[in-house]
Motif scaffolding. Structure first.
Motif, PDB file in Angstrom:
ATOM      1  N   ASP A   1      15.334 -48.226 -52.780  1.00  0.00           N
ATOM      2  CA  ASP A   1      14.036 -48.002 -52.126  1.00  0.00           C
ATOM      3  C   ASP A   1      13.253 -46.937 -52.887  1.00  0.00           C
ATOM      4  O   ASP A   1      12.834 -45.920 -52.329  1.00  0.00           O
ATOM      5  N   SER A   2      13.026 -47.189 -54.175  1.00  0.00           N
ATOM      6  CA  SER A   2      12.491 -46.171 -55.073  1.00  0.00           C
ATOM      7  C   SER A   2      11.127 -45.628 -54.653  1.00  0.00           C
ATOM      8  O   SER A   2      10.803 -44.471 -54.928  1.00  0.00           O
ATOM      9  N   LYS A   3      10.339 -46.429 -53.955  1.00  0.00           N
ATOM     10  CA  LYS A   3       8.987 -45.981 -53.609  1.00  0.00           C
ATOM     11  C   LYS A   3       8.961 -44.895 -52.539  1.00  0.00           C
ATOM     12  O   LYS A   3       7.932 -44.255 -52.334  1.00  0.00           O
ATOM     13  N   ARG A   4      10.091 -44.683 -51.863  1.00  0.00           N
ATOM     14  CA  ARG A   4      10.102 -43.646 -50.818  1.00  0.00           C
ATOM     15  C   ARG A   4      10.300 -42.251 -51.413  1.00  0.00           C
ATOM     16  O   ARG A   4      10.169 -41.251 -50.703  1.00  0.00           O
ATOM     17  N   HIS A   5      10.638 -42.168 -52.697  1.00  0.00           N
ATOM     18  CA  HIS A   5      10.923 -40.882 -53.329  1.00  0.00           C
ATOM     19  C   HIS A   5       9.713 -40.385 -54.109  1.00  0.00           C
ATOM     20  O   HIS A   5       8.971 -41.170 -54.699  1.00  0.00           O
ATOM     21  N   ARG A   6       9.532 -39.065 -54.124  1.00  0.00           N
ATOM     22  CA  ARG A   6       8.408 -38.451 -54.820  1.00  0.00           C
ATOM     23  C   ARG A   6       8.937 -37.643 -56.000  1.00  0.00           C
ATOM     24  O   ARG A   6       9.977 -36.980 -55.888  1.00  0.00           O
TER      25      ARG A   6
ATOM     26  N   ASN B   1       6.452 -35.858 -45.862  1.00  0.00           N
ATOM     27  CA  ASN B   1       7.628 -36.278 -45.105  1.00  0.00           C
ATOM     28  C   ASN B   1       7.714 -35.690 -43.707  1.00  0.00           C
ATOM     29  O   ASN B   1       8.678 -35.953 -42.986  1.00  0.00           O
TER      30      ASN B   1
ATOM     31  N   SER C   1      15.320 -39.543 -48.151  1.00  0.00           N
ATOM     32  CA  SER C   1      14.036 -39.543 -48.852  1.00  0.00           C
ATOM     33  C   SER C   1      14.001 -38.295 -49.727  1.00  0.00           C
ATOM     34  O   SER C   1      14.224 -37.186 -49.237  1.00  0.00           O
TER      35      SER C   1
ATOM     36  N   GLU D   1      11.060 -40.346 -63.740  1.00  0.00           N
ATOM     37  CA  GLU D   1      10.615 -41.701 -63.411  1.00  0.00           C
ATOM     38  C   GLU D   1      11.763 -42.692 -63.530  1.00  0.00           C
ATOM     39  O   GLU D   1      11.911 -43.597 -62.693  1.00  0.00           O
TER      40      GLU D   1
ATOM     41  N   ALA E   1      14.079 -42.087 -60.477  1.00  0.00           N
ATOM     42  CA  ALA E   1      13.499 -42.623 -59.238  1.00  0.00           C
ATOM     43  C   ALA E   1      13.551 -44.148 -59.219  1.00  0.00           C
ATOM     44  O   ALA E   1      13.862 -44.762 -58.195  1.00  0.00           O
ATOM     45  N   ALA E   2      13.257 -44.771 -60.364  1.00  0.00           N
ATOM     46  CA  ALA E   2      13.255 -46.233 -60.438  1.00  0.00           C
ATOM     47  C   ALA E   2      14.645 -46.815 -60.227  1.00  0.00           C
ATOM     48  O   ALA E   2      14.779 -47.962 -59.786  1.00  0.00           O
TER      49      ALA E   2
END
Length: 263
Positions: free
Chosen positions: A53-58, A81, A33, A45, A48-49
């Motif tokens: 599992d892109s939504k788990r990264h900030r 986290n 993560s 962006e 990350a995309a």
């Protein structure tokens, strides 16, 4: 060999491109993560995309010179986290400099602020949280083979990376009896946007993806210091051993790094 655990929580500065982005892709492929910090929202962006599992990264659109914003990003990542396992201070800049050029004094300031001071500011907010964890943790400084000897026309960059090496060594000793290992990685020539500006031969040029795969393994082992690729490690040892009179003669006519603003 210690493999990175699945689910590692990894915070990376300079993640917009180059070494930082390559490390992000490697860690994401190993189920980490991520906290991705950089100055360019569009690049962060897009990175990350592209990750599993892109939504788990900030992502954090922050300049590492903005200490309050950097600290806020660190605290947000820890809170989101439940801690942090690996912090990599990858943000860095490189410009050729000549001491006699008055315009280059501000470049010296900027290089040291980004490469050295921001490394300290990146690590600082994580240490207490890491100490409170029971698992092994890592603070990773990105140095350079350029920090081993001073190169013509690269005084700011060479000196800043030498400072990163010494700082990380000091921190490694300070944290020796804790669960935190301090890892210094000194890249040789890695194929990134930064090195693409170099106007001289780059021996053992290494793809960023291959560097990242090897670096992640080095970090997992908790090695105190490592040069990548290994061939540049041999070059680094030879450079350390050269007497000054030989070094000065050999490198006094070497090509210089491009100065800021040069065509």
């Amino acid at each position: 060999m210690h493999a990175p655990r699945t689910g590692d929580r990894v915070f990376i500065t300079g993640a917009s491109s180059g070494i930082g982005a390559a490390l992000a892709r490697e860690y994401a492929a190993r189920d980490a993560s991520l906290g991705l910090l950089g100055r360019r929202r569009d690049a962060l962006e897009a990175l990350a995309a592209s990750l599993p599992d892109s939504k788990r990264h900030r992502i954090y659109v922050v300049d590492v010179l903005d200490r309050p914003a950097l600290q806020a990003a660190a605290h947000d990542f820890i809170a989101a986290n439940g801690g942090a396992d690996i912090v990599i201070a990858s943000a860095g800049i490189s410009h050729g400099t000549l001491t006699e050029r008055a315009a280059d004094l501000s470049v010296f300031d900027a290089v040291f602020a980004t490469n050295v001071n921001a490394t300290v500011a990146t690590f600082a907010p994580f240490i207490d949280a890491m100490r409170a964890q029971s698992n092994p943790c890592r603070l990773v400084g990105i140095g350079s083979v350029a920090g081993i000897r001073g190169m013509r026309g690269a005084g700011a960059y060479c000196a800043s990376k030498a400072a990163v090496h010494s700082y990380c060594e000091s921190l490694r000793v300070e944290l020796r009896n804790t669960n935190i290992r301090v890892v210094t990685i000194a890249p040789g020539y890695i194929a990134t946007p930064m090195t693409s500006k170099n106007r001289f031969p780059m021996p053992f040029l290494m793809p960023a993806e291959r560097f990242a795969a090897q670096a992640v393994d080095v970090i997992a082992r908790g090695a105190g210091y490592r040069v990548l690729p290994w061939q540049m490690g041999l070059v680094a040892k030879l450079l350390r051993l050269l007497p000054n009179v030989v070094f000065d003669f050999a490198f006094s006519r070497a090509p210089t790094k491009q100065r800021k603003g040069d065509a």
